[in-house]
Scaffold this motif. Structure first.
Motif, mmCIF file in Angstrom:
data_model
loop_
_atom_site.group_PDB
_atom_site.id
_atom_site.type_symbol
_atom_site.label_atom_id
_atom_site.label_comp_id
_atom_site.label_asym_id
_atom_site.label_seq_id
_atom_site.Cartn_x
_atom_site.Cartn_y
_atom_site.Cartn_z
ATOM 1 N N ARG A 270 0.842 -1.205 0.000
ATOM 2 C CA ARG A 270 0.000 0.000 0.000
ATOM 3 C C ARG A 270 0.874 1.251 0.000
ATOM 4 O O ARG A 270 0.564 2.226 -0.686
ATOM 5 N N TYR A 271 1.951 1.213 0.760
ATOM 6 C CA TYR A 271 2.869 2.353 0.779
ATOM 7 C C TYR A 271 3.439 2.594 -0.620
ATOM 8 O O TYR A 271 3.564 3.740 -1.067
ATOM 9 N N GLY A 272 3.775 1.517 -1.305
ATOM 10 C CA GLY A 272 4.297 1.658 -2.651
ATOM 11 C C GLY A 272 3.300 2.305 -3.599
ATOM 12 O O GLY A 272 3.671 3.114 -4.459
ATOM 13 N N ILE A 273 2.025 1.961 -3.434
ATOM 14 C CA ILE A 273 0.983 2.561 -4.279
ATOM 15 C C ILE A 273 0.846 4.049 -3.972
ATOM 16 O O ILE A 273 0.781 4.887 -4.875
ATOM 17 N N ILE A 274 0.815 4.394 -2.684
ATOM 18 C CA ILE A 274 0.720 5.811 -2.297
ATOM 19 C C ILE A 274 1.912 6.576 -2.865
ATOM 20 O O ILE A 274 1.772 7.688 -3.386
ATOM 21 N N ARG A 275 3.058 5.964 -2.779
ATOM 22 C CA ARG A 275 4.290 6.594 -3.265
ATOM 23 C C ARG A 275 4.189 6.905 -4.761
ATOM 24 O O ARG A 275 4.626 7.956 -5.220
ATOM 25 N N SER A 276 3.605 5.958 -5.510
ATOM 26 C CA SER A 276 3.476 6.164 -6.958
ATOM 27 C C SER A 276 2.449 7.247 -7.283
ATOM 28 O O SER A 276 2.519 7.882 -8.339
ATOM 29 N N GLN A 277 1.495 7.463 -6.370
ATOM 30 C CA GLN A 277 0.461 8.471 -6.596
ATOM 31 C C GLN A 277 0.916 9.867 -6.176
ATOM 32 O O GLN A 277 0.353 10.864 -6.630
ATOM 33 N N ALA A 278 1.924 9.942 -5.313
ATOM 34 C CA ALA A 278 2.425 11.227 -4.824
ATOM 35 C C ALA A 278 3.345 11.864 -5.858
ATOM 36 O O ALA A 278 3.713 11.260 -6.870
ATOM 37 N N LEU A 279 3.725 13.111 -5.592
ATOM 38 C CA LEU A 279 4.673 13.788 -6.464
ATOM 39 C C LEU A 279 6.057 13.144 -6.348
ATOM 40 O O LEU A 279 6.452 12.717 -5.254
ATOM 41 N N PRO A 280 6.815 13.069 -7.425
ATOM 42 C CA PRO A 280 8.206 12.599 -7.333
ATOM 43 C C PRO A 280 8.994 13.509 -6.398
ATOM 44 O O PRO A 280 8.572 14.638 -6.106
ATOM 45 N N SER A 281 10.138 13.053 -5.975
ATOM 46 C CA SER A 281 10.926 13.796 -4.986
ATOM 47 C C SER A 281 11.237 15.221 -5.425
ATOM 48 O O SER A 281 11.068 16.172 -4.653
ATOM 49 N N ARG A 282 11.701 15.398 -6.666
ATOM 50 C CA ARG A 282 12.081 16.737 -7.120
ATOM 51 C C ARG A 282 10.880 17.680 -7.117
ATOM 52 O O ARG A 282 10.975 18.820 -6.648
ATOM 53 N N GLU A 283 9.754 17.205 -7.625
ATOM 54 C CA GLU A 283 8.560 18.045 -7.643
ATOM 55 C C GLU A 283 8.059 18.310 -6.231
ATOM 56 O O GLU A 283 7.518 19.377 -5.943
ATOM 57 N N SER A 284 8.241 17.334 -5.345
ATOM 58 C CA SER A 284 7.845 17.518 -3.947
ATOM 59 C C SER A 284 8.670 18.625 -3.300
ATOM 60 O O SER A 284 8.146 19.471 -2.564
ATOM 61 N N MET A 285 9.985 18.645 -3.588
ATOM 62 C CA MET A 285 10.843 19.689 -3.034
ATOM 63 C C MET A 285 10.433 21.061 -3.573
ATOM 64 O O MET A 285 10.449 22.056 -2.845
ATOM 65 N N GLU A 286 10.053 21.116 -4.818
ATOM 66 C CA GLU A 286 9.603 22.381 -5.401
ATOM 67 C C GLU A 286 8.329 22.870 -4.724
ATOM 68 O O GLU A 286 8.161 24.077 -4.476
ATOM 69 N N LEU A 287 7.433 21.930 -4.403
ATOM 70 C CA LEU A 287 6.205 22.310 -3.710
ATOM 71 C C LEU A 287 6.510 22.830 -2.311
ATOM 72 O O LEU A 287 5.962 23.857 -1.879
ATOM 73 N N ILE A 288 7.389 22.138 -1.595
ATOM 74 C CA ILE A 288 7.761 22.576 -0.254
ATOM 75 C C ILE A 288 8.421 23.947 -0.306
ATOM 76 O O ILE A 288 8.130 24.821 0.523
ATOM 77 N N GLU A 289 9.297 24.159 -1.274
ATOM 78 C CA GLU A 289 9.950 25.450 -1.433
ATOM 79 C C GLU A 289 8.924 26.554 -1.733
ATOM 80 O O GLU A 289 9.063 27.678 -1.245
ATOM 81 N N GLY A 290 7.895 26.192 -2.493
ATOM 82 C CA GLY A 290 6.855 27.157 -2.797
ATOM 83 C C GLY A 290 6.070 27.562 -1.562
ATOM 84 O O GLY A 290 5.760 28.749 -1.363
ATOM 85 N N VAL A 291 5.734 26.575 -0.732
ATOM 86 C CA VAL A 291 5.017 26.867 0.514
ATOM 87 C C VAL A 291 5.904 27.717 1.425
ATOM 88 O O VAL A 291 5.436 28.704 2.026
ATOM 89 N N LEU A 292 7.185 27.374 1.502
ATOM 90 C CA LEU A 292 8.121 28.140 2.329
ATOM 91 C C LEU A 292 8.203 29.593 1.830
ATOM 92 O O LEU A 292 8.195 30.530 2.636
ATOM 93 N N GLY A 293 8.262 29.762 0.519
ATOM 94 C CA GLY A 293 8.355 31.109 -0.032
ATOM 95 C C GLY A 293 7.128 31.958 0.210
ATOM 96 O O GLY A 293 7.191 33.194 0.180
ATOM 97 N N SER A 294 6.002 31.314 0.447
ATOM 98 C CA SER A 294 4.754 32.062 0.665
ATOM 99 C C SER A 294 4.580 32.531 2.100
ATOM 100 O O SER A 294 3.677 33.298 2.409
ATOM 101 N N LEU A 295 5.451 32.062 2.994
ATOM 102 C CA LEU A 295 5.315 32.407 4.414
ATOM 103 C C LEU A 295 5.936 33.776 4.715
ATOM 104 O O LEU A 295 6.895 34.186 4.075
#
Length: 298
Positions: free
Chosen positions: A273-298
């Motif tokens: 199940r974890y593997g399936i969730i992992r495949s549905q989530a953003l890849p690592s690079r895109e995830s870092m970009e999202l986190i950076e975006g949230v950080l930049g909005s603070l």
């Protein structure tokens, strides 16, 4: 995270609660009555050997690098000395191993009986997979974020309890420095990134900390976007831990109670199940970009 489960290879589910506490000094506090009894017995042994050597607390304390009051806290069972301190005491008191043999039991005593096995498991795990939907996992948390979460607990926690739990949680983060390095994967729901627990400054520090951890070669962090229409993790957060011998454990918790599942069918399905969730989530690079975006909005 429980211990009775780690003591046997039979499939079992163990219900556990919140509350593995220790202090932030070399001298952690026993977590429950069983731990206190054990630490008290060790303290009596330490005092007996010190008196046998004709040393007062001040002299002995100087020999091992601590004050007389700290020695008293060890002897009275109010503090747990580190393994290094126990070995040094054994040498200074010419105990020939009578103190050193207590090291493993003293380490366990900082956790409640029901958590001791899981604490040992986490320290030796070769892989840890974590999916979280409400808060950053304890292993990822900054000290400020920890304090903010603990301050929100109801019933309200007293100051000493908060300090003990912060110290215990910080100690667990040594997993990031262990070698050989375990494989660590963290999946975070996007909502976790946006909850300003403790305020914007606390969240900013937390996001910066996660970005730094993501640079470690053995750490992978991914985000499940709020806009995803498919998410196999709808049943909630869970953690899958694998031991060196290949045995898996699945840990879940809710409202102050927790379970550690060892049944092979259950743990195999959880890992899948974890593997399936992992495949549905953003890849690592895109995830870092999202986190950076949230950080930049603070």
């Amino acid at each position: 995270m429980t211990e009775r489960a780690d003591a046997t290879d039979e499939a079992t589910v163990v219900t556990i609660g919140d509350g593995w506490d220790n202090d932030d000094e070399d001298g952690q506090q026993p977590a429950d009555e069983a731990g206190k009894a054990l630490v008290t017995a060790f303290g009596h042994c330490l005092k007996t050997l010190r008196v046998r050597e004709g040393m007062d607390r001040d002299t002995f304390g100087r020999a091992i690098g601590y004050s007389a009051s700290t020695v008293a806290s060890y002897e009275q069972g109010r503090r747990i000395p580190s393994g290094k301190t126990i070995d040094k005491s054994d040498k200074v008191l010419h105990a020939n191993g009578l103190l050193s043999v207590w090291k493993e039991q003293m380490e366990k005593a900082q956790y409640p009986v029901f958590f001791q096995g899981m604490a040992a498991l986490e320290k030796t795990a070769i892989e840890l997979l974590s999916y979280d939907t409400l808060v950053f996992k304890g292993l990822l948390q900054t000290e400020e974020y920890m304090r903010a979460l603990l301050a929100m607990r109801r019933p309200v926690l007293d100051h000493d309890t908060i300090e003990q739990r912060v110290a215990a949680r910080l100690a667990r983060q040594s997993i990031f420095e262990r070698w050989p390095a375990p494989l660590l994967s963290f999946l975070l729901d996007e909502s976790v990134l946006r909850r300003p627990y403790g305020g914007r400054d606390v969240l900013r520090g937390q996001l910066e900390h996660v970005l730094l951890l993501a640079h470690k070669p053995n750490v992978e962090i991914q985000v499940m976007p709020l806009g995803r229409e498919e998410n196999a993790g709808v049943d909630g957060p869970f953690t899958v831990v694998t031991r060196k011998d290949g045995k898996r454990f699945v840990y879940t918790e809710a409202q102050g109670s927790s379970t550690l599942q060892t049944d092979p069918e259950h743990t195999t399905l959880a890992a899948a199940r974890y593997g399936i969730i992992r495949s549905q989530a953003l890849p690592s690079r895109e995830s870092m970009e999202l986190i950076e975006g949230v950080l930049g909005s603070l």
